[in-house]
Design an enzyme around this catalytic site. Structure first.
Site, PDB file in Angstrom:
ATOM      1  N   ARG A   1      -4.505   8.738   2.082  1.00  0.00           N
ATOM      2  CA  ARG A   1      -3.878  10.009   1.705  1.00  0.00           C
ATOM      3  C   ARG A   1      -3.336   9.871   0.299  1.00  0.00           C
ATOM      4  NH1 ARG A   1       0.529  11.564   4.930  1.00  0.00           N
ATOM      5  NH2 ARG A   1       0.207  13.693   4.199  1.00  0.00           N
ATOM      6  N   SER A   2      -3.423  10.961  -0.436  1.00  0.00           N
ATOM      7  CA  SER A   2      -3.101  10.855  -1.863  1.00  0.00           C
ATOM      8  C   SER A   2      -1.641  10.466  -2.093  1.00  0.00           C
ATOM      9  CB  SER A   2      -3.432  12.166  -2.571  1.00  0.00           C
ATOM     10  OG  SER A   2      -2.633  13.196  -2.034  1.00  0.00           O
TER      11      SER A   2
ATOM     12  N   LEU B   1      -7.171  -1.119   9.262  1.00  0.00           N
ATOM     13  CA  LEU B   1      -6.844  -0.725   7.893  1.00  0.00           C
ATOM     14  C   LEU B   1      -6.444  -1.980   7.119  1.00  0.00           C
ATOM     15  CD1 LEU B   1      -4.548   2.295   8.831  1.00  0.00           C
ATOM     16  CD2 LEU B   1      -6.969   2.394   8.183  1.00  0.00           C
ATOM     17  N   GLU B   2      -6.969  -2.107   5.931  1.00  0.00           N
ATOM     18  CA  GLU B   2      -6.581  -3.251   5.097  1.00  0.00           C
ATOM     19  C   GLU B   2      -5.590  -2.725   4.069  1.00  0.00           C
ATOM     20  OE1 GLU B   2     -10.140  -2.429   4.873  1.00  0.00           O
ATOM     21  OE2 GLU B   2     -10.733  -3.608   6.592  1.00  0.00           O
TER      22      GLU B   2
ATOM     23  N   GLY C   1      -1.430   6.887  -1.951  1.00  0.00           N
ATOM     24  CA  GLY C   1      -2.132   6.351  -3.117  1.00  0.00           C
ATOM     25  C   GLY C   1      -1.252   6.381  -4.355  1.00  0.00           C
TER      26      GLY C   1
END
Lengths: 231, 483
Positions: free
Chosen positions: A133-134, A159-160, A137
């Site tokens: 999700r932005s 998820l990494e 980010g």
């Protein structure tokens, strides 16, 4: 799920499903409601109206409670061609369970494995991309490096997580962490039937790097190379 | 004034308390499963005990050091150490985090919402319930405010349930926890007590039971000859059937607890108990505390196939499998004839007890089904209990809705028809679908996947992980909807 669960003997609902293209929120919901092998499973969706919006083309997924911290060790390097490859050696990892309501801090430049809260099963004619999700980010949190999920996959998504920012981030299981974009895969009946499913993946540890054939062949190269050097 | 020896003793106490405080800090830092709020109450109790000990070891004008203060500190430290020992295995590294909430819900729903109960896992092949009384703390003088607060925050008696860990922490086995819960329900408050319902049913069937009891006495007389004392044998027999006092369980209580577990989890308890009891012991000999394993399985099987709760028919209809008493426990030895049993017991427990133990199955063959029926009636006639019953209808629906998906790698997490209004799957659903998949359909588990070629052990483990995930996610769903 009640009468909406997948029934084995129900014939395929439609052949139109496999048209390539990204599924809209409406299409995703239709897929979730099917009762045949084309059913898409995302479970549980804790807030349907928030996680799947009709006018968008993605599904928001949440952070699960399982985490794995990688940790320094005195072991040798990870080398899949070595007898002791350490790939899934639990001395390299620390498993943590963080219930909803508790949290975990990811420090700048730290790497940890996490899962989606949702259990996912893709039918044979769908794949999906996992995208961060932005908002996360912009805070420096990268959520996945292996972002393609193949048809037939079932399990929670690993998820990494890596914090590329300069500020520690406190993560709470249950927060929306990523979004899934579903994409049709063109298949004919024969290839569908022969396509292997991925196993029900609920563990975070890596299992293998190369396929058996690749591993065998590179292994032969390595062997030949060693023979050249040490006749 | 304290003597030199007492000073040395005080130093030892300080060292001991210091180390306990360190141990307490380490335990407190662990993660405990969701729903284990009772663990925090126990930790507060340990903290209160240690604070009391620390205060008693800190001399002041109002608290001069004396032999009594040192003794008090030792008492507190001893109790704190005991509690820390009781808590071993209660954090998420030993105990399956996701299974605690549904087990806790059984207790709060059927016993008391305020009940202070916690779960812990131990590397043993057994399940156990233990009560810790407030009385242990009544003698502690000059309690710290933290101790007073911690004692009053607990709904006594504090209850601890032990389940196996590691290799034996198989999720579907956790239906055996419902048996442990059965003990608590059985001894519940008089108004709700199943014990009184069972006793009434036994009184109502007295003539039949009396005949069986006479046969039991004849058996004992045959073996004891001149040593036979009818009153003594009858007293021992009754003590074994009904328990020595209100605190120790008798055979009837064990059978009732099985029947309560049946009401809560249906076939799962039959499969779990058959599997577990076969594993624990290869012998057909039993003890004063528990009735013969063979009979426990028999009574559960009778419930399973009874006209009222025809799970057997449901399994046969859905799976085409004949359900027999030894469905998943063919190695469980049958009960030997009672004369052979007498000989086998005599070397272990002496002739008197051997005569009683070997003869009592005559009585229990009659009373067991009466106990089971009384428990089922109690469940059916009270709304509080009825809503927790796992019915054959639910079982049939669960097999319809979840078995095929589970085999295709989709765990039972939610239920319902309306996608935007799904509910969390029940724990009993997951246990039962899990058992059926493990026992009857393992060969069909993810047939196209890599698992299909795995040895059965690995395949079962893969399926087991799926069930654990189902419990975890259904519990998250439930908690999310409830908050």
């Amino acid at each position: 799920m009640g009468s909406s669960t997948m029934k084995q003997n129900v014939p395929s609902a439609s052949n139109n499903w496999s048209k390539a293209g990204v599924l809209s929120g409406v299409e995703v919901k239709k897929r979730l409601s099917l009762e045949d092998e084309n059913r898409l499973v995302i479970s549980p969706i804790l807030e349907m109206h928030e996680q799947i919006r009709d006018d968008q083309a993605s599904v928001d997924v949440r952070l699960g409670s399982q985490f794995v911290l990688t940790q320094p060790s005195a072991l040798g390097e990870i080398n899949e061609f070595s007898e002791f490859h350490y790939l899934a050696d639990n001395r390299l990892y620390q498993e943590l369970y963080i219930p909803i309501g508790r949290n975990i801090v990811i420090h700048p430049h730290q790497f940890l494995l996490a899962t989606t809260l949702e259990y996912i099963r893709l039918p044979q004619d769908l794949m999906c991309y996992v995208v961060g999700r932005s908002t996360w980010g912009r805070l420096g949190l990268i959520i996945a490096t292996a972002i393609g999920v193949h048809p037939g996959f079932s399990g929670t998504l690993t998820l990494e997580l890596r914090n590329l920012g300069e500020t520690p981030l406190r993560l709470f299981p249950g927060q929306t962490i990523a979004q899934l974009f579903f994409h049709g895969v063109e298949t004919d009946e024969n290839s569908r039937q022969s396509t292997s499913q991925y196993p029900a993946a609920v563990e975070l540890f890596p299992k293998r790097i190369s396929s058996q054939t690749t591993k065998k062949k590179i292994g032969r190269f390595i062997e030949a190379n060693q023979t050249d050097k040490h006749p | 004034m304290v003597t030199k020896a007492e000073q040395r003793s005080a130093q030892a106490a300080e060292f001991y308390v210091y180390r306990l405080r360190k141990q307490f800090d380490e335990v407190s830092a662990r993660t405990f499963p969701t729903g284990q709020s009772s663990v925090q109450k126990v930790l507060n109790l340990v903290d209160g005990l240690l604070k009391t000990a620390e205060k008693r070891l800190t001399p002041s004008r109002n608290n001069p050091q004396t032999a009594a203060t040192i003794e008090d500190a030792f008492d507190c430290a001893r109790e704190a150490y005991y509690l820390l020992q009781l808590m071993e295995g209660s954090d998420v590294s030993d105990l399956d985090h996701s299974a605690v909430s549904p087990m806790q819900r059984w207790f709060t729903g059927l016993v008391s919402p305020q009940r202070t109960i916690f779960f812990r896992a131990e590397n043993v092949a057994n399940y156990e319930i233990r009560s810790i009384d407030k009385i242990s703390y009544s003698g502690i003088r000059k309690r710290s405010p933290a101790l007073t607060k911690a004692i009053s925050a607990i709904r006594w008696p504090l209850t601890r349930v032990t389940v196996p860990t590691r290799a034996l922490s198989i999720l579907p086995h956790l239906s055996i926890v419902a048996h442990e819960l059965g003990h608590v329900i059985y001894r519940g408050s008089p108004a709700n007590s199943i014990e009184s319902a069972v006793n009434s049913a036994l009184v109502a069937n007295k003539p039949r039971i009396d005949i069986a009891f006479q046969q039991f006495l004849v058996h004992a007389q045959n073996h004891l000859g001149t040593k036979f004392d009818a009153r003594l044998v009858a007293t021992i027999g009754n003590r074994i059937l009904f328990g020595a006092s209100g605190r120790s369980a008798g055979w009837h209580e064990e059978i009732a607890a099985d029947a309560i577990a049946f009401a809560l989890t249906g076939p799962a308890i039959f499969f779990a108990l058959s599997d577990m009891l076969s594993f624990i012991s290869k012998s057909d000999l039993y003890s004063q505390s528990h009735p013969p394993t063979y009979l426990r399985r028999k009574f559960l099987f009778e419930l399973l196939g009874s006209q009222k709760y025809d799970f057997v028919g449901m399994i046969e209809k859905h799976l085409g499998e004949d359900v027999t008493q030894d469905f998943n426990s063919p190695l469980m030895p049958a009960l030997r004839n009672r004369d052979d049993l007498f000989v086998a017991f005599e070397n272990r427990v002496g002739s008197e007890m051997a005569a009683v133990l070997s003869g009592l199955p005559i009585v229990v063959e009659v009373t067991g089904p009466i106990v089971c029926e009384a428990v089922q009636n109690h469940f059916d006639s009270r709304p509080k209990f009825r809503k927790h019953r796992y019915t054959p209808n639910k079982f049939g629906n669960d097999l319809d809705n979840y078995l095929v998906p589970v085999l295709a790698g989709v765990p039972p997490i939610e239920t319902g028809n309306d996608l935007s209004n799904l509910e969390a799957a029940e724990f009993a659903t997951i246990l039962n679908v899990g058992w059926i998949a493990l026992l009857c359909r393992l060969q069909d588990f993810m047939p196209k996947a890599a698992q299909s070629s795995l040895p059965n052990g690995e395949k079962s483990e893969s399926l087991h992980r799926l069930l654990i995930k189902a419990v975890e996610l259904s519990e998250i769903k439930r908690q999310w909807d409830e908050i």
